[in-house]
Scaffold this motif. Structure first.
Motif, mmCIF file in Angstrom:
data_model
loop_
_atom_site.group_PDB
_atom_site.id
_atom_site.type_symbol
_atom_site.label_atom_id
_atom_site.label_comp_id
_atom_site.label_asym_id
_atom_site.label_seq_id
_atom_site.Cartn_x
_atom_site.Cartn_y
_atom_site.Cartn_z
ATOM 1 N N ARG A 197 -6.284 -5.775 13.722
ATOM 2 C CA ARG A 197 -7.921 -5.483 13.701
ATOM 3 C C ARG A 197 -8.729 -6.476 12.717
ATOM 4 N N LEU B 107 0.956 -1.147 -0.048
ATOM 5 C CA LEU B 107 0.005 -0.143 -0.028
ATOM 6 C C LEU B 107 0.744 1.567 -0.202
ATOM 7 N N TRP C 14 -12.152 -0.540 -2.610
ATOM 8 C CA TRP C 14 -12.178 -2.006 -2.083
ATOM 9 C C TRP C 14 -12.245 -2.046 -0.476
ATOM 10 N N CYS C 15 -11.441 -0.941 -0.062
ATOM 11 C CA CYS C 15 -11.572 -0.956 1.437
ATOM 12 C C CYS C 15 -12.946 -0.582 1.897
ATOM 13 N N PHE D 23 -2.913 0.465 7.375
ATOM 14 C CA PHE D 23 -3.902 -0.639 7.490
ATOM 15 C C PHE D 23 -3.146 -1.397 8.519
ATOM 16 N N CYS E 138 -16.095 -2.497 1.768
ATOM 17 C CA CYS E 138 -16.266 -3.411 2.556
ATOM 18 C C CYS E 138 -16.503 -2.881 4.075
ATOM 19 N N HIS E 139 -15.989 -1.673 4.481
ATOM 20 C CA HIS E 139 -16.150 -1.055 5.572
ATOM 21 C C HIS E 139 -17.724 -0.463 5.852
ATOM 22 N N CYS F 23 -8.169 5.616 7.844
ATOM 23 C CA CYS F 23 -7.077 4.898 7.031
ATOM 24 C C CYS F 23 -5.876 6.141 6.437
ATOM 25 N N ALA G 103 -17.757 -0.853 10.446
ATOM 26 C CA ALA G 103 -16.483 -0.271 10.482
ATOM 27 C C ALA G 103 -16.330 1.114 9.973
ATOM 28 N N PRO G 104 -15.357 1.954 10.512
ATOM 29 C CA PRO G 104 -15.499 3.198 10.480
ATOM 30 C C PRO G 104 -14.822 3.712 8.976
ATOM 31 N N ARG H 127 -11.292 -9.509 14.194
ATOM 32 C CA ARG H 127 -12.643 -9.786 14.167
ATOM 33 C C ARG H 127 -13.115 -10.897 13.006
ATOM 34 N N THR I 252 -10.382 -13.768 2.338
ATOM 35 C CA THR I 252 -11.292 -12.762 1.776
ATOM 36 C C THR I 252 -10.522 -11.639 1.408
ATOM 37 N N VAL J 158 -12.136 -12.067 10.073
ATOM 38 C CA VAL J 158 -12.116 -11.541 8.431
ATOM 39 C C VAL J 158 -10.969 -12.481 8.003
HETATM 40 C C1 HEC Z 1 -13.546 -7.640 3.808
HETATM 41 C C2 HEC Z 1 -13.705 -6.327 4.540
HETATM 42 C C3 HEC Z 1 -12.658 -5.415 4.739
HETATM 43 C C4 HEC Z 1 -11.738 -5.051 3.920
HETATM 44 C C5 HEC Z 1 -11.592 -5.458 2.573
HETATM 45 C C6 HEC Z 1 -11.079 -3.934 4.609
HETATM 46 N N1 HEC Z 1 -11.486 -3.678 5.944
HETATM 47 FE FE1 HEC Z 1 -10.808 -2.525 7.362
HETATM 48 N N2 HEC Z 1 -12.054 -3.164 8.529
HETATM 49 C C7 HEC Z 1 -12.949 -4.251 8.389
HETATM 50 C C8 HEC Z 1 -13.687 -4.484 9.667
HETATM 51 C C9 HEC Z 1 -14.877 -5.345 9.892
HETATM 52 C C10 HEC Z 1 -13.350 -3.467 10.698
HETATM 53 C C11 HEC Z 1 -13.564 -3.439 12.258
HETATM 54 C C12 HEC Z 1 -12.903 -4.205 12.988
HETATM 55 C C13 HEC Z 1 -12.968 -3.974 14.358
HETATM 56 O O1 HEC Z 1 -14.502 -3.985 14.576
HETATM 57 O O2 HEC Z 1 -12.018 -3.991 15.162
HETATM 58 C C14 HEC Z 1 -12.091 -2.848 10.174
HETATM 59 C C15 HEC Z 1 -11.159 -2.142 10.652
HETATM 60 C C16 HEC Z 1 -10.269 -1.223 10.094
HETATM 61 C C17 HEC Z 1 -9.300 -0.274 10.683
HETATM 62 C C18 HEC Z 1 -9.336 -0.094 12.208
HETATM 63 C C19 HEC Z 1 -10.565 0.949 12.615
HETATM 64 C C20 HEC Z 1 -10.491 1.701 13.763
HETATM 65 O O3 HEC Z 1 -11.499 1.536 14.468
HETATM 66 O O4 HEC Z 1 -9.532 2.361 14.153
HETATM 67 C C21 HEC Z 1 -8.698 0.211 9.876
HETATM 68 C C22 HEC Z 1 -7.534 1.388 9.883
HETATM 69 C C23 HEC Z 1 -8.815 -0.485 8.591
HETATM 70 N N3 HEC Z 1 -9.846 -1.199 8.673
HETATM 71 C C24 HEC Z 1 -8.247 -0.242 7.463
HETATM 72 C C25 HEC Z 1 -8.591 -0.995 6.180
HETATM 73 C C26 HEC Z 1 -7.937 -0.386 4.844
HETATM 74 C C27 HEC Z 1 -6.902 0.499 4.685
HETATM 75 C C28 HEC Z 1 -8.436 -1.411 3.805
HETATM 76 C C29 HEC Z 1 -8.040 -1.404 2.614
HETATM 77 C C30 HEC Z 1 -6.612 -1.680 2.197
HETATM 78 C C31 HEC Z 1 -9.373 -2.134 4.665
HETATM 79 N N4 HEC Z 1 -9.511 -1.767 5.896
HETATM 80 C C32 HEC Z 1 -10.131 -3.124 3.923
HETATM 81 C C33 HEC Z 1 -13.255 -4.844 7.239
HETATM 82 C C34 HEC Z 1 -12.344 -4.576 6.120
#
Ligand code: HEC
Ligand code: HEC
Ligand code: HEC
Ligand code: HEC
Ligand code: HEC
Length: 174
Positions: free
Chosen positions: A122, A112, A153-154, A118, A157-158, A172, A165-166, A126, A132, A128
């Motif tokens: 986390r 990235l 993509w990120c 990223f 899903c969030h 990010c 998810a935030p 959870r 996936t 994942v």
């Molecule tokens: C398949 C689903 C999915 C994808 C794809 C995904 N995320 Fe997430 N992400 C989640 C979920 C669900 C959580 C919540 C986790 C938790 O509750 O602790 C999360 C949490 C996070 C958090 C922590 C948020 C916080 O509360 O501080 C970060 C940072 C983050 N993601 C960044 C990314 C980034 C950057 C990408 C892409 C490169 C990405 N995610 C792709 C599902 C995804």
């Protein structure tokens, strides 16, 4: 007059060709999706994670408690390859590096940009699944980048309601 029309026509054809070439020469899909660098040793996930069913986190143990999911140190490989296939040229190379305290320069597949935050922990905590995001690694002889790793993509899903998810920019981006 016909001469001028001809010039315009040639110009248009040239533009179309250049545009076509530009599309053709670009990396096949955006954001390095499909990227598959050649590794210094033909380490095979379909053998180790597939056929031998070694759990992902036996080697990528950082994934559940760190930001980065690090590639294993050679002592993990040598747990088995002290005994297994010691006559193979690849395993000899592995053992030589290990004995000399050197590491293998694995080529990074996923990367990235620096301005994106990223965190494996986390996501893994959870529940994942690795697949996936990384696809069916246990069937890959050589790892390739399965997802496009784009912002869309990120965020997509969030945004799914079940993920809760935030999506604020600062989640990010620093
Ligand atoms: C398949 C689903 C999915 C994808 C794809 C995904 N995320 Fe997430 N992400 C989640 C979920 C669900 C959580 C919540 C986790 C938790 O509750 O602790 C999360 C949490 C996070 C958090 C922590 C948020 C916080 O509360 O501080 C970060 C940072 C983050 N993601 C960044 C990314 C980034 C950057 C990408 C892409 C490169 C990405 N995610 C792709 C599902 C995804
Ligand atoms: C026996 C050790 C071992 C096991 C088990 C293993 N891996 Fe790996 N993995 C490696 C090594 C060594 C590399 C670096 C070389 C390469 O990319 O093939 C790697 C690379 C990767 C990469 C690419 C890292 C990058 O550079 O971006 C991903 C993703 C990955 N593994 C996911 C998995 C998943 C998911 C599983 C379980 C299905 C798994 N691995 C099981 C040793 C292992
Ligand atoms: C939510 C998506 C997601 C999940 C789930 C996920 N990864 Fe990753 N993985 C990524 C992204 C994105 C990167 C690139 C990170 C970077 O460049 O900072 C990455 C990078 C890696 C790397 C290269 C080293 C690093 O951290 O940059 C390895 C090895 C890896 N993942 C293994 C795993 C394993 C094993 C699992 C399951 C235990 C897993 N990943 C789960 C998205 C994910
Ligand atoms: C749990 C045991 C185990 C671990 C850990 C392990 N391997 Fe293996 N590896 C095997 C087995 C079993 C074979 C297949 C031997 C055969 O073909 O009979 C093999 C085969 C190989 C081969 C093919 C050798 C050849 O020439 O045919 C390579 C290369 C290899 N492993 C690299 C690695 C690397 C690199 C690591 C660490 C990241 C690693 N292995 C970790 C058990 C393991
Ligand atoms: C869930 C994670 C996530 C969230 C939330 C997020 N981004 Fe991003 N963003 C990324 C990733 C990953 C990239 C790098 C890949 C790309 O460029 O698509 C990126 C790239 C970018 C870029 C560079 C684009 C380019 O083409 O170089 C900008 C600008 C940006 N984001 C702004 C924002 C803003 C503004 C928000 C809030 C509205 C936001 N991002 C929210 C993950 C996220």
């Amino acid at each position: 007059m016909p001469n001028k029309n001809l010039k315009v026509l040639v110009g248009v054809v040239a533009l179309v060709l250049i545009a076509g070439l530009a599309v053709f020469m670009k990396p096949p899909i955006g954001y390095n999706q499909g990227y598959q660098p050649t590794q210094p040793i033909p380490y095979d996930h379909s053998l180790h994670a597939g056929k031998l069913e070694i759990p992902c986190q036996y080697c990528h143990s950082n994934a559940s408690y760190a930001r980065h999911s690090s590639v294993p140190a050679l002592n993990i490989c040598m747990n088995c390859h002290n005994q297994v296939k010691t006559q193979s040229e690849h395993i000899k190379k592995l053992a030589d590096h290990y004995n000399e305290g050197k590491s293998i320069q694995w080529q990074k597949v996923h990367l990235l940009p620096d301005f994106v935050h990223f965190n494996h922990q986390r996501h893994v905590r959870r529940g994942v699944a690795c697949q996936t995001c990384h696809g069916p690694i246990e069937t890959m002889k050589e790892v390739f980048q399965y997802s496009d790793l784009s912002m869309g993509w990120c965020v997509n899903c969030h945004r799914k309601p079940e993920n809760n998810a935030p999506v604020s920019c600062s989640t990010c981006h620093y």
